[in-house]
Design an enzyme around this catalytic site. Structure first.
Site, PDB file in Angstrom:
ATOM      1  N   TYR A 132       0.734  -1.214   0.152  1.00  0.00           N
ATOM      2  CA  TYR A 132      -0.029   0.018   0.119  1.00  0.00           C
ATOM      3  C   TYR A 132       0.805   1.254   0.009  1.00  0.00           C
ATOM      4  CZ  TYR A 132      -3.147  -3.594   1.345  1.00  0.00           C
ATOM      5  OH  TYR A 132      -3.989  -4.723   1.211  1.00  0.00           O
TER       6      TYR A 132
ATOM      7  N   TYR B 121     -12.434  -7.926   4.506  1.00  0.00           N
ATOM      8  CA  TYR B 121     -11.416  -8.114   3.637  1.00  0.00           C
ATOM      9  C   TYR B 121     -11.074  -9.226   3.240  1.00  0.00           C
ATOM     10  CZ  TYR B 121      -6.480  -7.622   2.056  1.00  0.00           C
ATOM     11  OH  TYR B 121      -5.213  -7.600   1.550  1.00  0.00           O
TER      12      TYR B 121
ATOM     13  N   ASP C 292     -13.741 -17.233   4.640  1.00  0.00           N
ATOM     14  CA  ASP C 292     -12.216 -17.062   4.317  1.00  0.00           C
ATOM     15  C   ASP C 292     -11.717 -17.099   5.995  1.00  0.00           C
ATOM     16  OD1 ASP C 292      -9.944 -15.598   4.319  1.00  0.00           O
ATOM     17  OD2 ASP C 292     -10.711 -14.160   3.059  1.00  0.00           O
TER      18      ASP C 292
ATOM     19  N   LYS D 193      -1.789 -17.542   5.501  1.00  0.00           N
ATOM     20  CA  LYS D 193      -1.305 -16.723   6.545  1.00  0.00           C
ATOM     21  C   LYS D 193      -0.326 -18.028   7.557  1.00  0.00           C
ATOM     22  CE  LYS D 193      -3.057 -12.293   6.375  1.00  0.00           C
ATOM     23  NZ  LYS D 193      -4.209 -11.761   5.648  1.00  0.00           N
TER      24      LYS D 193
HETATM   25  C1  PLP Z   1      -4.485 -11.387   4.535  1.00  0.00           C
HETATM   26  C2  PLP Z   1      -5.925 -12.183   4.020  1.00  0.00           C
HETATM   27  C3  PLP Z   1      -6.168 -12.438   2.541  1.00  0.00           C
HETATM   28  C4  PLP Z   1      -5.217 -12.115   1.502  1.00  0.00           C
HETATM   29  O1  PLP Z   1      -4.038 -13.114   1.645  1.00  0.00           O
HETATM   30  P1  PLP Z   1      -2.622 -12.702   0.885  1.00  0.00           P
HETATM   31  O2  PLP Z   1      -1.755 -14.132   1.242  1.00  0.00           O
HETATM   32  O3  PLP Z   1      -2.093 -11.326   1.784  1.00  0.00           O
HETATM   33  O4  PLP Z   1      -2.938 -12.504  -0.678  1.00  0.00           O
HETATM   34  C5  PLP Z   1      -7.520 -12.709   2.373  1.00  0.00           C
HETATM   35  N1  PLP Z   1      -8.451 -12.996   3.496  1.00  0.00           N
HETATM   36  C6  PLP Z   1      -8.059 -12.395   4.514  1.00  0.00           C
HETATM   37  C7  PLP Z   1      -9.148 -12.498   5.713  1.00  0.00           C
HETATM   38  C8  PLP Z   1      -6.683 -11.994   4.951  1.00  0.00           C
HETATM   39  O5  PLP Z   1      -6.589 -11.892   6.144  1.00  0.00           O
END
Ligand code: PLP
Length: 434
Positions: free
Chosen positions: A22, A154, A255, A284
């Site tokens: 960013y 997000y 997610d 992550k």
């Molecule tokens: C970080 C994150 C993403 C994206 O993952 P990247 O490895 O940065 O592409 C998607 N969804 C959630 C909930 C996240 O915290």
């Protein structure tokens, strides 16, 4: 090895050539140079505000749950490196990827059976969306191609994920007209406000019902909305969504890229609601923060649906799919997590964060202080001065990375009590000046 760059030279090159998350080009803020990291400490190449090492309050964005330079994880990478670091996944397979997939099926909610190994969280969300759209296309319902989510979310920075990020906090305005237009419900009520449950549940059911004819899937972050605002919600809404999706023929994607692997106090946040999604994204902490890898899991129903279609394959195959190094360290990281009483560690950090951040609530510009699992959040009533807040934390010997109006921490699970206390002191210091 080339001669090391002098710090001044490194920073000049960084500013001139290297994008940061960013960030503008050329860079405006001066990043700190990390020379090495071990345990929960980042060692700086040159001292900053009197500190030559910092306690990591961020787990490198949710990922380094075991800390850095962990001997067991290092050994797993080294052992795999001795065999092969990578080999293509088309037409070939290997033990690390197969082991990891089987392990993920075993530990995730019952019913998730098939695993797509992707190379980042955002890509795993792209794959999830493709699975859902293709499921309906294969069923002869191509008009079911939109997504529904709630505000405040997000899901990553590539195109489809961006389209379901919070339309106010994200970059939606910049891209209006270019992003696919998805269906947004109101943001879930804060925390566990039981008075709000009936009305908000009815709202969710209504939006699902109204758009079901055009919806492929509902996609949400369970229990914790991360980078969209660090908000927590009552898991009851996940059950409401599960029911509404089942009733109206819509798939449910969770997610869990941020929440997975214990961060909220359960291994996966879906467990707070006792539901199984049709599709689930992980990332992550999957590799303990060592390498980039993510996974999209789906049920047999979703996979069978795709297989029955006119195009019976999932047309997705990244070059580094199933990367053996990442898969090997992911397996070891999961074993390491499950071999210890991680729930007790997360609880220990949770209560230390509650104690340590309580004082922040009385600061003049603090709007809210909240803690869930190993996540602590201080919300201000104004945009954080990131440079000033970071500086204040560094003076306390702690690394934090605030955003918007939020100063927050999600420390590695191995962070000791006195280090958690220092992180809390730093969060409060940052909240005072930020
Ligand atoms: C970080 C994150 C993403 C994206 O993952 P990247 O490895 O940065 O592409 C998607 N969804 C959630 C909930 C996240 O915290």
């Amino acid at each position: 090895m080339p001669d090391p760059l002098a710090p001044g030279e490194l920073l000049a090159l960084d500013r001139q050539h290297v994008w940061h998350p960013y960030g503008p080009m050329p860079g405006r803020q001066e990043p700190l140079i990390v020379a090495s990291a071990s345990g929960v400490r980042l060692r700086l190449a040159e001292p900053a505000h009197g500190a030559d090492e910092l306690i990591d309050g961020m787990s490198s964005w949710w990922s380094a749950v075991h800390g850095y330079n962990h001997p067991v994880l290092n050994a797993a990478v080294q052992e795999q490196l001795g065999r092969m670091s990578h080999v293509m996944f088309g037409g070939l397979t290997h033990e690390p990827a197969v082991r990891l997939a089987a392990r993920l099926v075993e530990i995730t909610p019952e019913g998730l059976e098939h695993v797509f190994l992707a190379d980042s969280g955002s890509v795993s969300v792209e794959v999830a969306v493709k699975m859902c759209l293709q499921y309906w296309r294969s069923a002869g319902r191509p008009e079911k191609h939109r997504l529904m989510t709630w505000r405040g979310g997000y899901h990553g920075d590539t195109w489809q994920p961006m389209a379901v990020c919070d339309p106010d906090g994200g970059m939606h305005e910049l891209w209006s007209g270019a992003l696919p237009r998805q269906v947004f419900a109101d943001a879930p009520p804060h925390d566990y406000d039981t008075d709000a449950v009936p009305a908000y549940s009815a709202h969710l059911r209504e939006v699902v019902a109204r758009h079901a004819h055009e919806l492929a899937a509902v996609i949400v972050e369970p229990v914790v909305q991360g980078a969209g605002g660090m908000r927590f919600h009552d898991p009851v809404y996940l059950r409401v969504l599960r029911e509404a999706c089942d009733e109206h023929g819509v798939l449910l994607v969770l997610d869990e890229i941020a929440t997975g692997f214990g961060r909220t106090g359960r291994l996966f946040a879906a467990e707070h609601a006792g539901i199984t999604p049709d599709v689930m994204c992980l990332g992550k902490a999957l590799t303990g923060g060592y390498l980039t890898m993510a996974a999209t899991l789906c049920t047999a129903r979703v996979a069978d649906g795709i297989s029955r279609g006119e195009v019976p394959v999932l047309a997705h195959g990244p070059t580094f799919m199933g990367n053996p190094l990442a898969a090997a360290v992911a397996c070891t990281s999961i074993d390491l997590l499950l071999s210890q009483d991680w729930q007790m560690e997360v609880k220990r950090i949770e209560s230390a964060l509650r104690d340590g951040l309580a004082d922040a609530a009385s600061l003049p510009s603090v709007r809210d202080v909240r803690v869930l699992g190993a996540i602590g959040v201080v919300e201000l009533d104004h945009e954080v001065d990131v440079a000033a807040a970071t500086r204040a934390a560094v003076r306390e010997g702690v690394w934090l990375r605030p955003f918007r109006n939020l100063i927050y921490t999600m420390p590695p699970y191995v962070t000791g009590d006195s280090d958690v206390a220092r992180i809390c002191t730093a969060v409060c210091a940052a909240a005072r000046v930020g």
